[in-house]
Design a protein around this motif. Structure first.
Motif: not given
Lengths: 369, 185
Positions: A221-225, B151-159
Motif C-alpha cells: 500500500e505504501k508503495i502504491n501511494a 523499493e519504498i525509499s527508491l521511489i521517494e528518492e526518485t521523486l
C-alpha cells in the motif's frame, strides 16, 4: 468536551449494532451467563470462549488472576466484568465494519500513509493486540470502580437488558480511555499502537491474516501511494494504469531529464570558448532581474516535450548559426533527439516516447525479455 | 513553486561557484573537457543544493570524489567538513555492501536465471512481476545511489531526484538562452 462527544457518538451506534447483530448479542448473553456460573479459573472454557490460541488466552488469564488473587469468589460479578472485554475485543477483531471507529479509521489511514515510522508497529500487529488487551484488562478495575457502577447493578437483573447496557458502558469506557488518553500519559503510546496496526492493515474476506502477509500488504500500500505521487509528477502519466507502465514513464522522464542536462552542458561548453563562462558580466548586467522575472516563466518550457517536433527538424536545422535565440527551444530538442539516436538500448527507452507510445514500448520491452 | 524557485536560485549560485573554481584551476580546455567540467559542477551543485539530506545527493558527491578535480570542486562548493563526512559515509557503505557481495550476488543470479529458464511455464502474475522488477532495476541504475535502496525509499528518492533534475534543466536552459545572444553579438 471531547469526552462528551465521544459518549454521544458512542451511544448512537450501539442501538444500530444491537439491531444489526441481535444473534451475536444473544450469544454474548450466553457467554456472560456461562461466565457467571463457571468459576474463572477454569481455563479450558475460557479458551473456547475467547476463540484465541491457547497460549494467548493463558497469557490473558494469568494477569487478571494474579492481580485479583485476593478477590476470588464473592466478587465473581466483579470478576465477570473484568473478563468481559476480552471476548468483546476478540469479536471486535473479527468484526471489520465497526461503526464508531470509522472516522478514526479514515484519519489514521491518512496519517499512516504519510508517516513512515509506524511500519514496525504494523508488522507485529497480532501480538501487539494481545499485549494491549492485557494492558486494558489490567487497567480495568480502576476505571470501572469509579466511573460506572451500573453494570454491577444490572448484572443481577435481566440478562438481555444487561447485555446492551454493559456493552454501552464498556464502549463508553473504551472511548473515555481513547479520547482521554492525553491525560494519562502512560497509556498514550499503547492506545496509538492499538489503533494503528488494527486500522491500517485490514484483512478483507479471504485474505490472509498472519503478520507476514499483513506487513507485506502494508508495504504494498505504501508503495502504491508513492507511485501515485510519482504519477502526478510525471507529465502525461495520469491516464496510465499498471505499475510497469508507470515505471516505464518514470524511467523515460528521468532519462530525458538526464540527457537534457548532458546536452545543455554540451551546448554551454560549445557556445562559449572559455570555461570561465563570462559569468561575471552576465551576473552583473542581467542576472538579478532575470532571475527574479524569468524563473516563474521558466515553468512554461516544462510543457515543450509534448510538442510534436519531427516536422520542424528540417526547418530549424539550418538556423543553427543564424538565429539561435528565437528558435532555441525547437532547436534544442532537435539536437537532443539527434544526440540520442545512436545506441539501440537508449532508443528503446528514449526521450521521444510520449505517453501514447507507452504501450508500444512495453511491447518492445517484452520482446526484449 | 516557492520551494522549486529557491532551489533553482541556490543551485545557480553553487553552480557558478563550482565553475569559478574550475576556472581558477585550469585555463585552457577542449570542448569535451569544458563539457565535463560544466556537467560535473552542475551535478555537484545540484547535490549540494539539496543539502545532502537525500541519498542520491550523497551518492553523487561520493561518485565525484573518485575524480581528483571534481573532488576539489565538491570541497569548494560544499565546504570541506561536510564533503568529507558525506564521502566517509557513502564510501563506507559502498565498500561494505557492494564490493564484497556484488560478485557473489551476480553469480548467483546468473545461476538462478539459468535455472528459471528451464521451466517455462509461468503465470501472468509472475510475468507482470518480472516486468516490474526489470523496470525497477533500470530505475536503480538511473537514480544515483539507487543500488542500495529498498523499493519504498527508491521511489521517494526518485521523486526528489526528478524534481531536482527538473530545476537543474530549467536553470541550465535559462543560462543557455541568456548566454546565447551575448556570444553571437
Amino acid at each position: 468536551m471531547e469526552i462528551k462527544v465521544g459518549t454521544v457518538g458512542g451511544s448512537s451506534p450501539i442501538g444500530r449494532q444491537s439491531d444489526d447483530t441481535g444473534l451475536e448479542s444473544l450469544q454474548f448473553c450466553e457467554e456472560i451467563q456461562g461466565l457467571m456460573t463457571i468459576p474463572a479459573e477454569n481455563a479450558s472454557s475460557f479458551t473456547a470462549l475467547l476463540e484465541l490460541p491457547a497460549t494467548q488466552a493463558l497469557e490473558l488469564l494469568h494477569s487478571p488472576d494474579s492481580a485479583t488473587a485476593a478477590v476470588v469468589n464473592d466478587d465473581s460479578v466483579h470478576h465477570c466484568i473484568k473478563d468481559v472485554p476480552k471476548p468483546y475485543f476478540s469479536a471486535f477483531n473479527c468484526n471489520l465494519t465497526f461503526p464508531t471507529n470509522s472516522g478514526l479509521i479514515e484519519r489514521v489511514t491518512k496519517l499512516s500513509v504519510l508517516a513512515k515510522e509506524h511500519s514496525p508497529e504494523t508488522t507485529s500487529s497480532v501480538p501487539l493486540n494481545s499485549s494491549v488487551n492485557l494492558e486494558k484488562v489490567k487497567n480495568e478495575p480502576t476505571t470501572d470502580t469509579d466511573s460506572n457502577p451500573n453494570p454491577l447493578q444490572t448484572l443481577i437483573s435481566d440478562p438481555t437488558v444487561e447485555n446492551t447496557n454493559q456493552r454501552s458502558a464498556k464502549r463508553k469506557e473504551r472511548e473515555k480511555k481513547g479520547r482521554g488518553s492525553t491525560k494519562k500519559s502512560k497509556n498514550e503510546s499503547n492506545e496509538d499502537a492499538e489503533k494503528l496496526p488494527y486500522v491500517h492493515v485490514r484483512a478483507r474476506r479471504g485474505q490472509a491474516t498472519d503478520s507476514h502477509s499483513l506487513a507485506e500488504r502494508a508495504r504494498r500500500e505504501k508503495i502504491n501511494a508513492r507511485m501515485k505521487l510519482l504519477q502526478e509528477l510525471v507529465p502525461g502519466c495520469n491516464k496510465i494504469s499498471g505499475t510497469a507502465l508507470v515505471l516505464d514513464e518514470i524511467i523515460n522522464h528521468v532519462q530525458s531529464l538526464q540527457r537534457q542536462v548532458e546536452f545543455l552542458s554540451m551546448r554551454l561548453a560549445a557556445v562559449n570558448p572559455r570555461v570561465d563562462f563570462n559569468i561575471e558580466s552576465i551576473l552583473a548586467t542581467e542576472n538579478e532581474p532575470i532571475l527574479e522575472s524569468n524563473f516563474p516563466t521558466m515553468v512554461s518550457p516544462l510543457m515543450w516535450p509534448e510538442i510534436p517536433v519531427n516536422g520542424t527538424r528540417q526547418q530549424y536545422q539550418p538556423q543553427w548559426h543564424f538565429d539561435g535565440s528565437v528558435n532555441h527551444q525547437g532547436w534544442a530538442r532537435d539536437e537532443h533527439n539527434h544526440h540520442n539516436f545512436s545506441p539501440p538500448e537508449n532508443s528503446l527507452l528514449s526521450y521521444d516516447s510520449s505517453a501514447n507510445s507507452a504501450s508500444l514500448h512495453s511491447n518492445q520491452l517484452k520482446m526484449e525479455l | 513553486m516557492q520551494n522549486s524557485n529557491s532551489l533553482k536560485q541556490e543551485f545557480f549560485k553553487k553552480w557558478m561557484m563550482g565553475l569559478q573554481i574550475y576556472t581558477t584551476t585550469n585555463e585552457n580546455m577542449t570542448v569535451t573537457e569544458r563539457k565535463t567540467a560544466i556537467k560535473l559542477s552542475a551535478d555537484i551543485a545540484l547535490a549540494s543544493s539539496r543539502n545532502c539530506a537525500t541519498r542520491w545527493s550523497r551518492a553523487v558527491i561520493a561518485r565525484s570524489s573518485v575524480d581528483n578535480r571534481s573532488c576539489f570542486v565538491a570541497n569548494g562548493v560544499l565546504g570541506r567538513g561536510l564533503c568529507e563526512r558525506v564521502k566517509q559515509i557513502s564510501n563506507l557503505k559502498i565498500t561494505r555492501s557492494s564490493w564484497s557481495s556484488g560478485k557473489i550476488v551476480k553469480r548467483s543470479r546468473r545461476v538462478w536465471r539459468r535455472r528459471r529458464r528451464r521451466n517455462k511455464c509461468m503465470a501472468a502474475v509472475t510475468i507482470a512481476r518480472r516486468l516490474v522488477q526489470k523496470r525497477t532495476k533500470v530505475l536503480r541504475g538511473l537514480v544515483p545511489g539507487g543500488e542500495f535502496m529498498d523499493e519504498i525509499s527508491l521511489i521517494e528518492e526518485t521523486l526528489d531526484y526528478m524534481s531536482a533534475l527538473q530545476a537543474q534543466v530549467d536553470v541550465m536552459r535559462f543560462l543557455a538562452t541568456a548566454y546565447n545572444p551575448s556570444s553571437s553579438s
